[in-house]
Design a protein around this motif. Structure first.
Motif, mmCIF file in Angstrom:
data_model
loop_
_atom_site.group_PDB
_atom_site.id
_atom_site.type_symbol
_atom_site.label_atom_id
_atom_site.label_comp_id
_atom_site.label_asym_id
_atom_site.label_seq_id
_atom_site.Cartn_x
_atom_site.Cartn_y
_atom_site.Cartn_z
ATOM 1 N N ASN A 151 6.599 2.679 -4.322
ATOM 2 C CA ASN A 151 7.795 2.293 -5.056
ATOM 3 C C ASN A 151 7.709 2.652 -6.527
ATOM 4 O O ASN A 151 8.494 2.182 -7.329
ATOM 5 C CB ASN A 151 8.145 0.819 -4.834
ATOM 6 C CG ASN A 151 7.126 -0.095 -5.487
ATOM 7 O OD1 ASN A 151 6.154 0.387 -6.078
ATOM 8 N ND2 ASN A 151 7.345 -1.404 -5.382
ATOM 9 N N LYS A 159 15.218 2.093 -3.582
ATOM 10 C CA LYS A 159 16.415 2.053 -2.740
ATOM 11 C C LYS A 159 17.608 2.641 -3.501
ATOM 12 O O LYS A 159 18.466 3.309 -2.936
ATOM 13 C CB LYS A 159 16.729 0.595 -2.369
ATOM 14 C CG LYS A 159 16.327 0.236 -0.959
ATOM 15 C CD LYS A 159 17.020 -1.017 -0.491
ATOM 16 C CE LYS A 159 16.484 -2.239 -1.207
ATOM 17 N NZ LYS A 159 17.006 -3.493 -0.650
ATOM 18 N N GLU A 215 11.165 5.825 4.027
ATOM 19 C CA GLU A 215 11.080 4.370 3.997
ATOM 20 C C GLU A 215 12.276 3.730 3.307
ATOM 21 O O GLU A 215 12.906 2.811 3.818
ATOM 22 C CB GLU A 215 9.786 3.979 3.276
ATOM 23 C CG GLU A 215 9.533 2.480 3.236
ATOM 24 C CD GLU A 215 8.436 2.152 2.221
ATOM 25 O OE1 GLU A 215 7.668 3.078 1.854
ATOM 26 O OE2 GLU A 215 8.372 0.997 1.797
ATOM 27 N N TRP A 216 12.628 4.286 2.135
ATOM 28 C CA TRP A 216 13.688 3.669 1.336
ATOM 29 C C TRP A 216 15.054 3.826 1.993
ATOM 30 O O TRP A 216 15.907 2.955 1.872
ATOM 31 C CB TRP A 216 13.687 4.232 -0.081
ATOM 32 C CG TRP A 216 12.354 4.007 -0.733
ATOM 33 C CD1 TRP A 216 11.433 4.936 -1.069
ATOM 34 C CD2 TRP A 216 11.786 2.731 -1.036
ATOM 35 N NE1 TRP A 216 10.304 4.354 -1.584
ATOM 36 C CE2 TRP A 216 10.498 3.002 -1.576
ATOM 37 C CE3 TRP A 216 12.204 1.407 -0.906
ATOM 38 C CZ2 TRP A 216 9.645 1.968 -1.994
ATOM 39 C CZ3 TRP A 216 11.369 0.392 -1.327
ATOM 40 C CH2 TRP A 216 10.099 0.671 -1.857
ATOM 41 N N TYR A 217 15.202 4.923 2.717
ATOM 42 C CA TYR A 217 16.468 5.103 3.441
ATOM 43 C C TYR A 217 16.576 4.081 4.559
ATOM 44 O O TYR A 217 17.626 3.487 4.793
ATOM 45 C CB TYR A 217 16.576 6.533 3.991
ATOM 46 C CG TYR A 217 16.885 7.535 2.905
ATOM 47 C CD1 TYR A 217 18.196 7.826 2.576
ATOM 48 C CD2 TYR A 217 15.854 8.134 2.188
ATOM 49 C CE1 TYR A 217 18.482 8.716 1.562
ATOM 50 C CE2 TYR A 217 16.129 9.019 1.168
ATOM 51 C CZ TYR A 217 17.449 9.312 0.855
ATOM 52 O OH TYR A 217 17.728 10.193 -0.161
ATOM 53 N N GLY A 218 15.401 3.859 5.244
ATOM 54 C CA GLY A 218 15.384 2.865 6.319
ATOM 55 C C GLY A 218 15.729 1.489 5.784
ATOM 56 O O GLY A 218 16.593 0.781 6.324
ATOM 57 N N GLU A 219 15.108 1.175 4.667
ATOM 58 C CA GLU A 219 15.330 -0.145 4.082
ATOM 59 C C GLU A 219 16.797 -0.330 3.655
ATOM 60 O O GLU A 219 17.378 -1.400 3.802
ATOM 61 C CB GLU A 219 14.424 -0.332 2.875
ATOM 62 C CG GLU A 219 14.179 -1.803 2.585
ATOM 63 C CD GLU A 219 12.917 -1.977 1.754
ATOM 64 O OE1 GLU A 219 13.033 -2.557 0.669
ATOM 65 O OE2 GLU A 219 11.854 -1.511 2.206
ATOM 66 N N ARG A 245 18.907 -1.348 6.402
ATOM 67 C CA ARG A 245 18.687 -2.729 6.841
ATOM 68 C C ARG A 245 19.259 -3.728 5.840
ATOM 69 O O ARG A 245 19.330 -4.909 6.124
ATOM 70 C CB ARG A 245 17.176 -2.968 7.036
ATOM 71 C CG ARG A 245 16.638 -2.338 8.328
ATOM 72 C CD ARG A 245 15.225 -2.802 8.610
ATOM 73 N NE ARG A 245 14.266 -2.340 7.610
ATOM 74 C CZ ARG A 245 13.696 -1.122 7.641
ATOM 75 N NH1 ARG A 245 13.969 -0.272 8.607
ATOM 76 N NH2 ARG A 245 12.835 -0.759 6.704
ATOM 77 N N ASP A 246 19.619 -3.255 4.649
ATOM 78 C CA ASP A 246 20.109 -4.153 3.593
ATOM 79 C C ASP A 246 21.584 -4.480 3.846
ATOM 80 O O ASP A 246 22.457 -3.635 3.710
ATOM 81 C CB ASP A 246 19.955 -3.462 2.237
ATOM 82 C CG ASP A 246 20.277 -4.403 1.080
ATOM 83 O OD1 ASP A 246 21.190 -5.240 1.245
ATOM 84 O OD2 ASP A 246 19.625 -4.289 0.031
ATOM 85 N N THR A 298 14.427 -0.953 -7.381
ATOM 86 C CA THR A 298 13.604 -0.379 -6.314
ATOM 87 C C THR A 298 14.107 1.032 -6.033
ATOM 88 O O THR A 298 15.254 1.361 -6.348
ATOM 89 C CB THR A 298 13.718 -1.195 -5.011
ATOM 90 O OG1 THR A 298 14.988 -0.899 -4.426
ATOM 91 C CG2 THR A 298 13.582 -2.676 -5.248
#
Lengths: 403, 292
Positions: free
Chosen positions: B36, B252, B47-51, B54-55, B250
């Motif tokens: 990060n 994100k 990872e950040w796209y996945g997160e 999920r947000d 982040t």
């Protein structure tokens, strides 16, 4: 010739305080080829748009088949128009362009019943044509305008002449009683124009309907029309057959606008005797007051060149232009310059005599146009071309205005 | 001399584009960073796209953005096209004046548009609340007397700023079309409405589609006006990103910004290709016209 179809009664039109049409009275016969002829801005297109229903006159009545139609919108009139630059629908092919009007359900068979049913609030039954009927009518019409086999071409892929034919077919397929044509040949080149003139005349005869044709081209008007209406400044100058208009112009404007004319001041001494340049000539005109001042028209082709000693008048040749069939020569008679068409070559600067037969004179009453036309002092060989250029420019301006 | 200048010119151009796109490039690169950190590259990851997906806050703001953009583009296209046709058929000075007025919101600062719309909504709500209160007291009904800014006001605001773009994109198409087309359709028996429908609309359709695309893009892109008119419960994507920056940042944000950037870029490319193709077509048509 036949019965009256359309009449404009005391029709006037003003835009922003400017008078475009001034108390116009005219009627159009059934099955007639009538041309509205005049310089640009004379009100001829406005007249056409009033008949088409795109403009409502400021005052006066538009009468179709005996019924006043001032307030009937264009889509309810049994009149179709061929527009300047055709106005074909670019998103449709040739077939669909021609079929366009047929696909719209038409509630009426003719305009007079429209007006009546509207007036009485009567029910309108819409009539829709079947695709097979549409197909047969479109095919037939494309044959008439010699565009068979072009059905599926896009209109933008066609030449100017072909687009013109599509526009005519699109209008005629609706079987209007009257076809309005607004300078339809203006955008075509000379040759194509001549061909299309013949073609239009043939189509009009074949369909047997009224054509109202607007043009600024006097040659076109004379060669195609049954009746010519000469207009200027919102007023009708003369209505007549092409021969009448040419041979018996009513005033100096008409004489000058139609063909070439030498117009000189004269005095009508008595019936059949007119005096110009202080000399009396025999003519065929009569019915004027004794010693009435008049305008005298002498067409360039009616002047015979003779020896100086035999001439009724003598003058000096100031310019000679070879025109192929003949020479255009400008001759100075006591400061007034005439245009004479002759097959005899007369060198510049030579003295010549002229003779005019009695039927070479045409005597007109004085009018507001007296003294404005018919002098060739500023004549140049490019005269005709300049006229054309002016038109081209004005049409380009229109285009620029639209873009 | 000439080459010298052009070398200089090239360097200059390069520098401009370099500084213009460097931040975006860095942002895109770091959206794929596995740690990060926003400064040290530690490996490729999604990872950040996945997160991001999920947000739920971000996802709901994406939904709001797409919804408001779509509906506002649609409505603005209808209004804008109708207005453009109306303007076009006007004569003389009135038309010029109206078009100038139409252009003002385009150049106006977003913040002014945002604040003034917000003031308008609040005032309208107040008046409406008063009126409903009076009706309630009079008739014993239970009409609502207080209103909040929300999706409705957001939508109205977006329609408002989108309409001028549609007009601006439809107008040139009208100017290119033959003025007699409408008359020709009337002449052949169309009523005025069906003439517009059958002849004018197909003719200007490319302009309408472009207008809709531009409006959609502008809506997705907008932050300032949305911020003032969406109220506290509704959030567009741009607003969500803004509020994320207020907390701990982040990567994100990098990921969502990359997606936003790509979307807008793609839309703008589509619009530009379309207008390029149209002007080529027009050139071809005009050439043909001259030849014949």
């Amino acid at each position: 010739m036949s019965k009256e179809l359309i009449r404009l009664k005391d029709v006037s039109m003003t835009f922003d305080g400017e008078t475009i049409l001034d108390n116009m009275n005219i009627y159009f016969n059934d099955k007639e080829f009538l041309t509205l002829l005049g310089p640009s801005g004379c009100g001829k297109t406005t007249t056409l748009r009033i008949i088409g229903g795109f403009l409502t006159p400021t005052s006066g009545d538009v009468i179709f088949d005996g019924v006043r139609i001032n307030d009937i919108p264009p889509h309810k009139r049994q009149v179709n128009t061929v527009f300047q630059r055709y106005a074909l629908f670019p998103h449709l092919n040739v077939y669909d362009n021609v079929a366009f009007g047929l696909r719209i359900p038409k509630p009426y068979e003719d305009v007079s019943s429209v007006a009546l049913s509207e007036a009485s609030g009567g029910k309108k039954r819409k009539k829709k044509l079947s695709e097979t009927e549409i197909k047969s009518r479109v095919t037939e019409m494309l044959e008439i305008v010699s565009l068979k086999g072009f059905e599926h071409r896009s209109v933008s892929s066609l030449s100017g002449g072909q687009q013109q034919r599509v526009a005519i077919a699109r209008a005629l397929v609706n079987q209007p009683k009257v076809l309005l044509l607004d300078e339809p040949l203006g955008a075509l080149d000379m040759r194509l124009r001549k061909d299309m003139q013949q073609e239009l005349k043939r189509i009009q005869k074949q369909m047997g309907i009224t054509f109202i044709y607007v043009t600024h081209d006097q040659e076109e008007a004379l060669s195609m029309s049954d009746t010519v209406v000469v207009m200027n400044a919102g007023k009708i100058q003369q209505i007549g057959t092409p021969e009448d208009i040419y041979n018996e112009p009513k005033n100096a404007f008409v004489a000058d606008f139609i063909g070439e004319s030498n117009i000189v001041d004269g005095i009508m001494r008595e019936d059949n005797v007119v005096e110009i340049f202080g000399r009396k000539f025999r003519c065929l005109d009569k019915g004027f007051a004794p010693d009435e001042p008049v305008d005298v028209v002498i067409r360039p082709e009616d002047v015979d060149i003779v020896d100086v000693k035999d001439g009724a008048l003598t003058g000096t040749v100031t310019s000679v232009t070879f025109k192929g069939m003949h020479y255009d020569i400008i001759v100075d008679f006591k400061g007034f310059k005439w245009l004479i068409e002759t097959t005899d070559f007369c060198p510049e600067g030579s003295r010549i005599g002229i003779k005019i037969d009695p039927d070479g004179f045409h005597v007109m009453k004085k009018s507001e146009y007296s003294g404005m036309f018919g002098d060739y002092s500023s004549y140049s060989a490019e005269y005709d071309e300049i006229g054309d250029v002016e038109y081209e420019e004005s049409s380009l301006e229109d285009e620029a205005d639209e873009v | 001399m000439k080459t010298k200048l052009s070398v200089l010119g090239r360097v200059y151009t390069f520098l401009i584009y370099f500084f213009l796109y460097l931040p975006i490039f860095v942002l895109i690169v770091f959206s794929f960073n596995s740690s990060n950190s926003r400064t040290i590259w530690s490996g490729f990851s999604l990872e950040w796209y996945g997160e991001l997906f999920r947000d739920s806050v971000i996802m709901s703001s994406v939904y709001t953005t797409l919804l408001v953009s779509f509906i506002s583009a649609l409505i603005a296209t209808v209004f804008g096209t109708a207005a453009a046709i109306g303007f076009f058929n006007m004569r003389g000075k009135m038309r010029t004046h109206l078009l100038n007025v139409n252009n003002i919101p385009l150049m106006n600062a977003d913040i002014v548009t945002g604040v003034s719309l917000r003031l308008l909504f609040v005032a309208a709500f107040f008046a409406l609340g008063r009126a409903f209160g009076a009706i309630n007291g009079f008739l014993g009904t239970h009409l609502p007397v207080s209103f909040d800014l929300g999706f409705g006001t957001l939508l109205i605001a977006h329609i408002t700023f989108n309409v001028p773009y549609v007009i601006l994109s439809v107008m040139p198409k009208l100017h290119q079309s033959d003025r007699n087309l409408m008359d020709a359709a009337l002449d052949l028996g169309c009523t005025p409405i069906s003439a517009i429908w059958k002849v004018v609309l197909p003719e200007i359709m490319p302009g309408i589609v472009n207008g809709a695309l531009i409006a959609f893009t502008m809506s997705i892109d907008d932050f300032v006006i949305s911020y003032f008119t969406a109220g506290s419960k509704t959030q567009t994507l741009a607003m969500a990103i803004y509020s994320m920056t207020k907390k701990r940042v982040t990567p994100k944000i990098n990921a969502i910004s990359t997606i936003l950037f790509t979307t807008v870029l793609v839309l703008l490319i589509i619009v530009n290709i379309r207008s390029l193709r149209q002007s080529k077509n027009n050139d071809a048509k005009q050439k043909k016209g001259i030849l014949k």
